[in-house]
Design an enzyme around this catalytic site. Structure first.
Site, PDB file in Angstrom:
ATOM      1  N   ASP A  76     -38.630 -80.288   4.095  1.00  0.00           N
ATOM      2  CA  ASP A  76     -38.014 -81.101   5.119  1.00  0.00           C
ATOM      3  C   ASP A  76     -39.059 -82.138   5.524  1.00  0.00           C
ATOM      4  O   ASP A  76     -40.226 -82.006   5.193  1.00  0.00           O
ATOM      5  CB  ASP A  76     -37.681 -80.168   6.288  1.00  0.00           C
ATOM      6  CG  ASP A  76     -37.101 -80.907   7.441  1.00  0.00           C
ATOM      7  OD1 ASP A  76     -36.312 -81.814   7.215  1.00  0.00           O
ATOM      8  OD2 ASP A  76     -37.438 -80.558   8.581  1.00  0.00           O
ATOM      9  N   ASP A  90     -38.583 -76.676   9.315  1.00  0.00           N
ATOM     10  CA  ASP A  90     -38.901 -76.193  10.653  1.00  0.00           C
ATOM     11  C   ASP A  90     -37.678 -76.088  11.540  1.00  0.00           C
ATOM     12  O   ASP A  90     -37.721 -75.416  12.549  1.00  0.00           O
ATOM     13  CB  ASP A  90     -39.908 -77.135  11.325  1.00  0.00           C
ATOM     14  CG  ASP A  90     -39.275 -78.441  11.697  1.00  0.00           C
ATOM     15  OD1 ASP A  90     -38.470 -78.933  10.901  1.00  0.00           O
ATOM     16  OD2 ASP A  90     -39.561 -78.965  12.775  1.00  0.00           O
ATOM     17  N   ASP A 124     -32.607 -76.549   8.463  1.00  0.00           N
ATOM     18  CA  ASP A 124     -33.233 -76.103   7.216  1.00  0.00           C
ATOM     19  C   ASP A 124     -32.936 -74.639   6.907  1.00  0.00           C
ATOM     20  O   ASP A 124     -33.308 -74.143   5.852  1.00  0.00           O
ATOM     21  CB  ASP A 124     -34.753 -76.287   7.287  1.00  0.00           C
ATOM     22  CG  ASP A 124     -35.125 -77.698   7.620  1.00  0.00           C
ATOM     23  OD1 ASP A 124     -34.540 -78.600   7.013  1.00  0.00           O
ATOM     24  OD2 ASP A 124     -35.979 -77.908   8.488  1.00  0.00           O
TER      25      ASP A 124
END
Lengths: 346, 1105
Positions: free
Chosen positions: B381, B752, B756
């Site tokens: 990410d 995080d 995700d």
């Protein structure tokens, strides 16, 4: 000055942070940082190891070989010659015929001086004491404890005879070796000491002093030797020796000890009773007289093996040394890391 | 089936539906043993061992005491069961915590504090701000006058933005006091797991309003595990409770992840099993033949002439039992144990502690550490993972004037400060929008400081920056916003809020300036959502340039705009807006459409640029890991330009001319297809060049690619080392992981945020960063770390060591089992192929449980290379990735070694202990001692670094062997009474043992030395360099190599043929990729022009709108 104070405050910071409760406990083990020795195979170390091994092994090999060579051994195979020529066509029938006298005389020649004690062994070939049906066919409890005389588990098919338990039960005891030897030197009887031929621990703890043979060899088929019902098992040393089963199909069992020296040129005549049936499975029977050395009986194997391994190590050490000098190779040379090579060749 | 929930009726529904007791437990006290046993026996290995153990109960065929299998089996089951019980107990504890949480519930008309587990269907539950919702509720009241409340649903669907929920129209305007006494009935479906649907009706009983049926939707509910945010209080009726809530129904136990190594070990176990069957069949037939020919002559064996019907089976079954130890029963326990320790090492690692927040790393999943060493793709990410997710206002462009370009901080730009103090109208308006065009809620702390509660970090940054520029947004009471500008208090009344959605990409406020009564529309949003709606005649070129310039710096941009509304225009629009907001069908679309009608003719004021700084060490980490042969994909919801800039600044892609970025875009399916094919072609061609080729794709095009051109896209995925996917949704992230996994790559997903979570759960390894966006990602992940840079250590140090250690441990386990088994097989040839065991039961059991398993366990401390060397030479990870240390070929080496050692031990023991010494127990102990000595030296030789623990375990174990056997030899009841004492007194015993050790180890030492010196692997070379203190080579400028696994003609690649990776064969890291790559047969200049034609795509920055 200022820089050192900054450093000090920095370390104070880090220790303060380390004291924070959330942080894992610090130890060399948890950080996988235990001091470690990391040997690698340098040519010097490896060549030294090989040299050392050869330096140790060759003398030990020589010593073992000498020890084995010093042992004097007389081996005499008698299973064929103790069959009367008339019966040689059907040896099994002869041996199974209990009415025939199976006495047989052989002579042994002493080629070398033999120091006492001289061990008398009988050797059987092609006899599978380690066969699974055979090796388990015994009951240790029954042998040890007179009160367990009726426990015959594991002894099948020699567990019961005429509806009563057999003591000692099982195939091993049932097939007890029953050839006997009488030795004479110069027509004088040579005493064979049959006391103490078995392991003391067996006599003391494995075979009971108050366990007497019962109902033994009373079945339809008679296997080997009979036992004297009045002697406790702990004193039936032939049985105790026999029941230490051999791991190999060729084995020697101690028959007794001759406790006097035999001189070179002596001729020993043996009167033996050839009772034991090895003919049905074409097994050999041998009579062995042997002295002992510090390595035991005559066995060149260890000595030869030691010399071979020692020689091999010496050869390896030499060849590695030669390769080392002929084709030296720098350890840890970065050029062997292929990713350092320029890709694409330019 | 329907359920009727009677509101506030304490009696009627108590027995009908379950209470709110949550239970995640797998077992109860009563069913634990049967259920656990059942589960354990569903594993093939366990069934096998159980079968063996049962066969051993048949004394006719068992070679040894059944205890030698039952003991370890029971031990292993006990260990597994204890672990399960422990986990289940912890689940029980966490359930208990949730169940005993206290909540306010109305009972008999009085608000009472009770435990969450005592909530019943029909109860009215009161929630306060930031409370977790204990069960599924239908809202009936809220502190908001309009009946709204905000909830965070991250725990349920992973989305972090707040969602609004509204009370049903029937409950609108009921007084707080009366809510306690409300009565009615809710007709709702039986519990299901659809969290987006709730079709129900409510009818309130008189005296509460009328008797009309009021329809309910999911908008009127708050579901279990959500949090109430930005709402003072809310209350609702419990409709689903306990495990019957929507969350409870959809809760499943996640599939246990199996590492590639486990799969390999299973495969090898299978191979050994087949080998064992072959051995058993051969020996079984030989045994029966021997029995029928030879054994009938051996009268002392007393074979009956006619055996039972199963007679032919007896000998094969005996051999089956004898050979069953070929498959080490202890391997699972040992592996579980060391895997647990690997995980602990990660938890303990001092260098992976985030010092800022002092969060240590944590391995939630203890079973997959080896996979870390075999990672091939990392999907990351961006926001919060690569960056800090700490937004700082850096620059702005107001009416064409750039502020903050000189010093990089607009807040310190003298010109801007001057413009503010001089009250330039554009600047003031700009600041006003910055300060109030948002959903931020200011609160005053006791010290008088103003704290902002913002849903988005960007809005927070803007409000903070405005405050620094003297435009302080200090109060929001109801609809009145109060702003202090240079000691002047300005008041605005919010008339409407046009919310942000990811489709609209902008938000607007309609408000009345209380100073002069004018109605204003303030908007802020992405450039493509604002600039096209600029007032006709306004030049937006300036702003486009500004956006591009900022995006190049990796800054996040927002455009601000406003316009004044005429009174009648607002009135007219307001009616439409109200109507749209109350539609039941397609409400979101209708609202967006209505918003569109007012958001035009905007006066664009300027552009803000917000910086999201990269985390420390991100570029270095990515560079190191890319050198290690790991491919990176960036999956972000952010816009393409920002993503590319971040990618450039963190070494993700190389700038031109070293790197090349190919863009896949298009508005229609056809455009996407053409673009995809073009990129694919370029990619195929350029793989032969030492060039960094990456592709970039946005969510829109990705949708087509995934749904219609999956095959082409998969091929692209295989070819590309780097990819940037922007504006992707959580489910697309998960799909991308799925694609890579389907090509048999090992993927690691790191993120995080809640968006995700799905990717993290889908990937082979999920890593969560315990960051600002909360802990959902960290909670769902297998590993959680504090900072992205710890990933380097996690993979290179922990992953690599784990792989190496497990590789040794598993192969060694087979080695030692095979060793003893081969000896048994050889022995059967001299015992009439009857299946006699040379070793006694005690020895066999102790061999597996003590003698051989203790020394190998300390291999968890072994380090082949020091951590520094590995970090310096990350390429060495390739050995793990390609599985060089555990594969059929290395296994064959161990197999050969055990065969050789078995021959050495067997031949020496039967020859040295021949004739008069050939006593069964003695020979067996000599052979066993030989095995123990050999295995000690094998472990020692395979150990790379000896700590004190290794010495203790290896040599202590050898001493322990003698101690244990002396103890057994002292017991008169044991079969080996006095044996060991006798042997230890015999010189021939020691001579034989040393002979076995020397004969067994010298050839192995010689081969190892030869390989180490003259055919060194890269690991060996580095070991030599490291230990001899030689110069450790700095790697200089080395191009990351194209993947070696696509050395075959690319055109033959298909999805069904996952990959060609040779774990055995050198060369490493492809010495000459050129030789094999240029096989496509396309003329060279053709693809030159192709790649040039794709360049404009790269330089074009934003999607044209």
């Amino acid at each position: 000055m200022s820089s050192s104070s900054a450093a000090a405050s920095g370390s104070a910071d880090s220790t303060a942070a380390r004291r924070n409760t959330k942080r894992p406990k610090y130890s060399k083990f948890t950080q996988q940082e235990l001091p470690a020795c990391k040997p690698i195979l340098t040519p010097r170390a490896v060549i030294s190891v090989f040299l050392l091994v050869s330096v140790v092994f060759v003398p030990v090999g020589v010593a073992s070989l000498l020890a084995s060579r010093k042992v004097v051994e007389i081996v005499h195979r008698y299973d064929a010659e103790c069959i009367p020529p008339s019966n040689s066509s059907d040896k099994v029938a002869y041996i199974q015929n209990s009415s025939v006298d199976k006495t047989c005389n052989i002579t042994l020649k002493v080629n070398k001086h033999m120091k006492s004690p001289i061990h008398v062994y009988y050797q059987l070939d092609n006899f599978y004491q380690n066969h699974r049906r055979y090796v388990k066919s015994r009951n240790d409890e029954q042998l040890r404890d007179s009160s367990k005389w009726d426990s015959t588990s594991g002894c099948k098919p020699e567990d019961m005879a005429n509806g009563k338990p057999i003591v000692p039960c099982g195939l091993i005891a049932w097939s007890l070796f029953n050839d006997t030897y009488v030795f004479s030197l110069n027509n004088k009887n040579l005493t064979v000491n049959k006391k103490g031929i078995s392991w003391k621990s067996d006599r003391d703890h494995k075979f009971g002093k108050d366990v007497f043979p019962k109902n033994f060899q009373n079945g339809s088929i008679i296997g080997g030797a009979h036992l004297n019902d009045s002697i406790p098992l702990s004193q039936q040393e032939d049985l105790i020796v026999w029941m230490r089963t051999a791991a190999l199909p060729t084995f020697r069992k101690l028959y007794g000890k001759i406790e006097m020296d035999l001189n070179e040129g002596d001729t020993i005549s043996v009167t033996l009773k050839n009772n034991y049936n090895t003919y049905s499975f074409s097994g050999k029977k041998k009579l062995v007289l042997s002295t002992t050395g510090w390595l035991g009986g005559k066995n060149d194997f260890l000595g030869i093996a030691y010399l071979t391994v020692g020689g091999l190590c010496f050869f390896l050490a030499m060849s590695f040394t030669i390769i080392y000098f002929v084709k030296p190779r720098q350890l840890g040379d970065p050029s062997y890391l292929s990713w350092n090579r320029n890709p694409g060749g330019h | 089936m329907k359920r009727y929930v009677y509101i506030n009726d304490d009696e009627s529904s108590h027995d009908l539906y379950c209470d709110n007791r949550i239970s995640n437990r797998k077992y109860t006290v009563l069913n634990f043993i049967p259920k656990n046993l059942w589960e354990q026996f569903s594993r093939f290995m366990n069934q096998y061992f159980l079968l063996i153990a049962c066969l051993q109960l048949w004394s006719l065929i068992t070679p040894v005491n059944p205890a030698s299998t039952w003991g370890p089996l029971i031990f292993i089951f006990a260990v597994s069961a204890t672990k399960e019980a422990w986990d289940d107990y912890h689940r029980y504890l966490s359930d208990k915590k949730a169940n005993e949480k206290e909540v306010w519930v109305v009972k008999n008309g009085i608000k009472k504090l009770i435990q969450a587990q005592d909530i019943h269907v029909g109860n009215i539950v009161w929630l306060r701000e930031n409370d977790e919702v204990p069960c599924d509720l239908v809202l009936i009241g809220s502190s908001d006058p309009q009946g709204l409340c905000y909830i965070e649903t991250a725990a349920m669907d992973g989305e972090t933005d707040l969602k609004t929920r509204v009370i049903p129209s029937a409950c609108m305007g009921i007084d707080v006091e009366l809510l306690h006494k409300i009565k009615g009935v809710i007709e709702c479906p039986t519990p299901d797991k659809d969290i987006r649907r709730f079709d129900a009706n409510m009818r309130l009983f008189p005296p509460f309003i009328d008797n009309d049926i009021c329809p309910l939707t999911i908008k009127n509910t708050v579901l279990q595990s959500c949090y109430l945010r930005n709402t003072e209080w809310a209350c609702g009726v419990a409709v689903y409770t306990g495990n019957e809530t929507k969350l409870g129904m959809s809760r499943g136990i996640p599939e246990p992840k199996l590492t590639a190594m486990d799969a390999m070990i299973d495969k090898l176990t299978g191979a050994i099993f087949v080998f064992q069957i072959v051995v058993v069949m051969v020996l079984g037939i030989a045994g029966n033949v021997w029995k029928d020919t030879e054994a009938k002559k051996q009268w002392y064996v007393l074979y009956p002439d006619k055996g039972p019907w199963y007679e032919l089976l007896i000998i094969p079954l005996r051999f089956e039992l004898l050979c069953s130890i070929m498959i080490p029963i202890s391997i699972k326990v040992s592996l579980d144990l060391v895997k647990g320790l690997y995980a602990k090492f990660i938890d303990w690692d001092d260098q992976m502690v985030d010092l800022e927040t002092s969060t240590p790393s944590n391995a939630t999943n203890t079973a997959i550490s080896e996979d870390l060493g075999q990672v091939e793709y990392i999907l990351t990410d961006k926001t919060g993972t690569l960056t800090e997710n700490k937004m700082i206002f850096r620059r702005c462009c107001i009416s064409g004037i750039f502020y903050g370009n000189e010093n990089g901080d607009a807040l310190k730009d003298v010109e801007l400060l001057h413009a503010v103090s001089s009250g330039s109208p554009d600047v003031v308006q700009f600041l006003t929008i910055m300060a109030i065009c948002n959903t931020v809620i200011p609160t005053q702390s006791k010290t008088g400081d103003i704290l902002y509660k913002a849903q988005s970090q960007d809005e927070d940054a803007l409000v903070q920056a405005a405050a620094r520029l003297h435009m302080v947004f200090f109060n929001k009471s109801g609809n009145i916003l109060e702003v202090k500008f240079n000691n002047l208090i300005l008041q605005y009344e919010v008339l409407e809020t046009l919310e942000f959605t990811s489709d609209r990409k902008r938000m607007s406020l309609v408000l009345k300036d209380c100073q002069n009564g004018k109605i204003l529309l303030l908007s802020k949003g992405a450039d493509e959502a604002i600039l096209p709606y600029a007032r006709t005649g306004q030049q937006t070129r300036n702003f486009v340039e500004a956006v591009e310039q900022y995006a190049h710096l990796g800054l996040r941009t927002l455009c601000l705009a406003w316009r004044e509304l005429r009174e009648d225009e607002y009135r007219e629009w307001s009616l439409m807006f109200k109507e749209a907001n109350s539609t039941l069908v397609d409400r979101e679309w209708r609202v967006a459409e209505v918003c569109q009608r007012i958001e035009h003719n905007l006066e664009v004021l300027g552009v803000t640029a917000i910086e999201d700084r990269l985390q420390d060490g991100v570029p270095e980490t990515i560079e190191t890991l890319r050198k290690a042969g790991i491919n990176f994909w960036m999956l972000t919801g952010d816009k393409q330009n920002t993503a590319i800039q971040i990618a450039l600044s963190c070494n993700f892609i190389s700038p031109e001319p070293k790197g090349q970025l190919l863009s896949i875009d298009g508005k229609t399916e056809d455009e996407v297809r053409r673009s995809l094919e073009r990129v694919l072609l370029t990619m195929r061609i350029t793989t032969s060049e030492p060039k960094d080729v990456a592709f970039v794709i946005d969510g829109w095009a990705l949708d087509f690619a995934l749904n219609h051109y999956r095959k082409a896209f998969t091929e692209l995925a295989i070819l590309s080392r780097t990819a940037i996917c922007c504006r992707v949704t959580p489910s697309q992230k998960a799909q991308l992981v799925q694609i890579l996994k389907s090509c048999d790559y090992r993927t690691l997903a790191i993120g995080d945020g809640g968006n995700d979570v799905r990717m993290i759960q889908q990937a082979d390894i999920g890593v969560g960063i315990s960051g600002r966006e909360g802990l959902q990602a960290a909670r769902a992940a297998d590993y959680s770390i504090g900072k992205f840079r710890f990933l380097k250590r996690l993979i290179l140090v922990h992953g690599r060591y784990s792989y190496n250690r497990t590789a040794f441990l598993s192969q060694y386990s087979f080695y030692k089992s095979l060793l003893i088994c081969f000896i048994q097989i050889f022995f059967s040839f001299i015992s009439g192929v009857s299946g006699t065991s040379l070793f006694n039961s005690v020895s066999l059991m102790a061999y597996n449980v003590f003698y051989t398993s203790v020394p190998v366990l300390v291999s968890v401390l072994d380090k082949d290379l020091s951590e520094e060397t590995v970090i310096q030479h990350p390429q060495i990870l390739f050995y793990c990735q390609a599985g060089r240390l555990l594969n059929p070929s290395t296994f064959a080496g161990w197999f050969g070694r055990s065969l050789f050692h078995a021959i050495v031990v067997f031949l020496i023991s039967i020859h040295a202990y021949a004739y008069d010494k050939s006593e069964m127990e003695e020979v067996s102990m000599v052979a066993l001692s030989g095995c123990i000595w050999l295995q000690a030296f094998v472990v020692a030789m395979e150990t790379n670094s000896f700590t004190i623990l290794q010495h203790l375990a290896i040599w202590g174990n050898l001493a322990g062997f003698y101690a244990i056997n002396w103890i057994f030899s002292a017991l008169p009841a044991s079969g080996m009474y006095t044996i060991m004492f006798r042997l230890c007194r015999q010189p021939s015993y020691w001579i034989s043992i040393f002979l076995m050790t020397a004969a067994g180890m010298t050839p192995i030492l010689a081969i190892k030395y030869f390989r180490f010196t003259y055919r060194p692997s890269k690991i060996n070379t580095l070991q030599q360099a490291e230990r001899l203190g030689g110069p450790i080579v700095s790697l200089g400028t080395i191009e990351p190599q194209p993947r070696p696994l696509i050395e075959k003609d690319v055109s033959t690649l298909s999805i069904t043929q996952p990959k060609i990776r040779n774990p055995v064969y050198e060369p490493l890291l492809s010495d000459s990729p050129n030789a094999t790559r240029r096989s496509a047969g396309t003329p060279f200049d053709f693809f030159q022009s192709q790649s040039r034609s794709s360049l404009p795509n790269y330089s074009r920055n934003c999607k044209d709108n």
